[in-house]
Every structure is written in structure tokens, then in C-alpha cells.
Scaffold this active site. Sequence first.
Site, PDB file in Angstrom:
ATOM      1  N   LYS A  54       0.924  -1.275  -0.277  1.00  0.00           N
ATOM      2  CA  LYS A  54      -0.055   0.152  -0.100  1.00  0.00           C
ATOM      3  C   LYS A  54       0.852   0.966   0.057  1.00  0.00           C
ATOM      4  O   LYS A  54       0.414   2.368  -0.866  1.00  0.00           O
ATOM      5  CB  LYS A  54      -0.809   0.064   1.088  1.00  0.00           C
ATOM      6  CG  LYS A  54      -2.195  -0.891   1.092  1.00  0.00           C
ATOM      7  CD  LYS A  54      -2.882  -1.183   2.370  1.00  0.00           C
ATOM      8  CE  LYS A  54      -3.860  -2.251   2.148  1.00  0.00           C
ATOM      9  NZ  LYS A  54      -4.571  -2.832   3.474  1.00  0.00           N
ATOM     10  N   GLN A  98      -4.648  -1.133   9.482  1.00  0.00           N
ATOM     11  CA  GLN A  98      -4.716  -2.756   8.567  1.00  0.00           C
ATOM     12  C   GLN A  98      -5.429  -3.684   9.934  1.00  0.00           C
ATOM     13  O   GLN A  98      -4.782  -3.670  11.008  1.00  0.00           O
ATOM     14  CB  GLN A  98      -3.174  -2.912   8.577  1.00  0.00           C
ATOM     15  CG  GLN A  98      -3.061  -4.282   7.854  1.00  0.00           C
ATOM     16  CD  GLN A  98      -3.526  -4.251   6.303  1.00  0.00           C
ATOM     17  OE1 GLN A  98      -3.697  -3.271   5.634  1.00  0.00           O
ATOM     18  NE2 GLN A  98      -4.011  -5.264   5.959  1.00  0.00           N
ATOM     19  N   ASP A 121     -11.483   2.815   3.848  1.00  0.00           N
ATOM     20  CA  ASP A 121     -11.767   1.374   3.789  1.00  0.00           C
ATOM     21  C   ASP A 121     -13.336   1.193   3.552  1.00  0.00           C
ATOM     22  O   ASP A 121     -13.873   0.134   3.230  1.00  0.00           O
ATOM     23  CB  ASP A 121     -11.363   0.904   5.119  1.00  0.00           C
ATOM     24  CG  ASP A 121     -10.222  -0.072   4.966  1.00  0.00           C
ATOM     25  OD1 ASP A 121     -10.021  -0.512   3.846  1.00  0.00           O
ATOM     26  OD2 ASP A 121      -9.450  -0.235   6.115  1.00  0.00           O
TER      27      ASP A 121
HETATM   28  N1  GUN Z   1      -6.691  -6.727   6.094  1.00  0.00           N
HETATM   29  C1  GUN Z   1      -6.894  -7.301   4.909  1.00  0.00           C
HETATM   30  N2  GUN Z   1      -7.591  -6.747   3.894  1.00  0.00           N
HETATM   31  C2  GUN Z   1      -7.907  -5.257   4.562  1.00  0.00           C
HETATM   32  C3  GUN Z   1      -8.364  -4.437   3.923  1.00  0.00           C
HETATM   33  O1  GUN Z   1      -8.909  -4.065   3.059  1.00  0.00           O
HETATM   34  N3  GUN Z   1      -8.490  -3.250   4.847  1.00  0.00           N
HETATM   35  C4  GUN Z   1      -7.751  -3.136   6.168  1.00  0.00           C
HETATM   36  N4  GUN Z   1      -7.893  -2.121   6.891  1.00  0.00           N
HETATM   37  N5  GUN Z   1      -7.321  -4.310   6.515  1.00  0.00           N
HETATM   38  C5  GUN Z   1      -7.201  -5.320   5.647  1.00  0.00           C
END
Ligand code: GUN
Length: 297
Positions: A54, A98, A121
Site C-alpha cells: 500500500k 490494517q 476502507d
Molecule cells: N486486512 C486485509 N484486507 C484489509 C483491508 O482491505 N483493509 C484493512 N484495513 N485491513 C485489511
Amino acid sequence: MSAQLIDGKAFAEGLRKKVGTIAASFEVAAGRKAGLAVVLVGEDPASQVYVRSKHKATVDSGMKSFEHRLPADTDEATLLALVDQLNNDPAVDGILCQLPLPGHLDEQTVISAISPDKDVDGFHIINAGRLSVGQEGFVPCTPLGCLMLLKDRLGDLSGLEAVVVGRSNIVGKPMAQLLTDANATVTIAHSRTKDLPDVVRRADIVVAAVGRPEMVKGDWIKPGATVIDVGINRLDPEPGKDKGRLVGDVDFTSAREVAGAITPVPGGVGPMTIAVLLRNALVAAHRNEGLAVPADL
Ligand code: GUN
């Protein structure tokens, strides 16, 4: 006949390119880069890989990445203080914490602390509510990416029968909402659904998001249907190998013989998630600056 492959990797690259171009215009208009903050608590290996990807994708798109890594034993007050600081930082347009968080931290409490207008998100209940009543907000990245692939492949989804297998807050529920808003006729199926193969067999569109390796079989698929496989499951390693194969929630080998089009795993839905995250962060940046969000973003 073998199904056409839906190339999520190529589509995601196109979206990231568009994000890069619009991020550059944003910087000129706003006098600053769009900013995305990512918070990682602990050392979960998969999360570390995601967060690194990311960060790189954010910087590659011409946006500013703020990475915050906290130790696994961080207490709730410390994490909430960081979220509060990011909520109040005008250089931060989007905040992503995350998941999963270490067990002693309550995910809902942390998500609820993020400003809904920075919740790229789309996990905050305010954004779930906005999606549910058709207000502008943020939609979770994975289902929004699936919708983009479906529209790219099928154009208008009006009147099509869609079956979403899985009812999670992150994928299944928002996916059903998006398909409904796109005028599809939507069924949410799950582990307790009776005659699941028959239900799936009705669908022009199948979205599989259950987290069970190769559960949806080829003979569950209506001939010509479009199949979107959200699953990413690692099988046990075969003898002599140290890593198992990555498979989706759909039995790809049998399904591709029946479907009209299908996403592969890997290379289907997976690459869309980060591209849509960058898109959401750039949308947040435009809204935060009072700039019109470009229509094609
Ligand atoms: N963990 C796995 N996929 C995601 C996601 O799309 N967003 C977040 N915040 N955590 C994750």
C-alpha cells in the site's frame, strides 16, 4: 468452451494510471499532495506485506504516504490517540488501520474512531449506513473493485440475477448493496443456505466471498455466467514443496468450462483492492479540499 479470463491485474493497472494522472492535477489545484495514512499494529507477516504494498502504491501514484507502525502490545488509548491525531491532520485525507488487530484491541472501537470522511476502507458504520441509504460516502475497496470489473465486462447490470455467496460486512453485504443499486436482482447466500448449488445456478453473476477453498463447483454455474472469485486461500503444500497453491473460493478448473467469464486467482480481484484504495483516498482528498471529484475516478 473455456471462459474468458477477467484480467483484474490489467484493469487495476489502468485504474492506478488514472489515479496517478488525477493525483497530479489534484496537487496543482490543492497545492499539496493527496495523503493516505496506514496504521499497522504488531508484526503479522501478511499485514506487513499488505502495508508495504500500500505504501509503495501510494507513493507510485504521486500521493503522500504516512506509515505508522506500532508495537503489538500497544494499548487502546495510544492507538486512539494516533487515530485522533490523523483525523485532525489536514495533510491526511484517508486513514486505514490494517486488520486484523492484535486480540486485546477491539476492531469496532478503532474503526469507529476514524473520521467517516477519512475512512477510505468504508468500514465505519456511518459509511455502511450511507451505502445502505444511497448517500455519498466510502465503499469498501474489494466489492467496489468487483463492481468495476462486472460493469467493464457486462456494461449495464439491470435485471441480471446476481448471487453473492458470503455475507461479511467487508465484502458480501456491501457487494449485495452495490449490485442492488446497479439494478441487479440480488440473492445473498451463505453457509446455511438450502440447496446452495441450485441457488448459485440461477445466477448470471456469481460473486464468491466465503473464504472456503474451491467451494463453488463448475456444475453450480449457469452456462455463460460471469464469475467473480474474491477468495484467496492457500492450500497445504504438496509433498516436497514449502508453500501450498493459492486458490479462490471457486473451483477454477471446472468453473471455467461452464462460465462465460471468470476472474483467476491470483490476478483477478486481488490487484483491484489496492487500486480502489488509492482511488478512494484521492476521492477523499477532493472532498476534503472542496474540489469536484472527477467523474471518471
Ligand atoms: N486486512 C486485509 N484486507 C484489509 C483491508 O482491505 N483493509 C484493512 N484495513 N485491513 C485489511
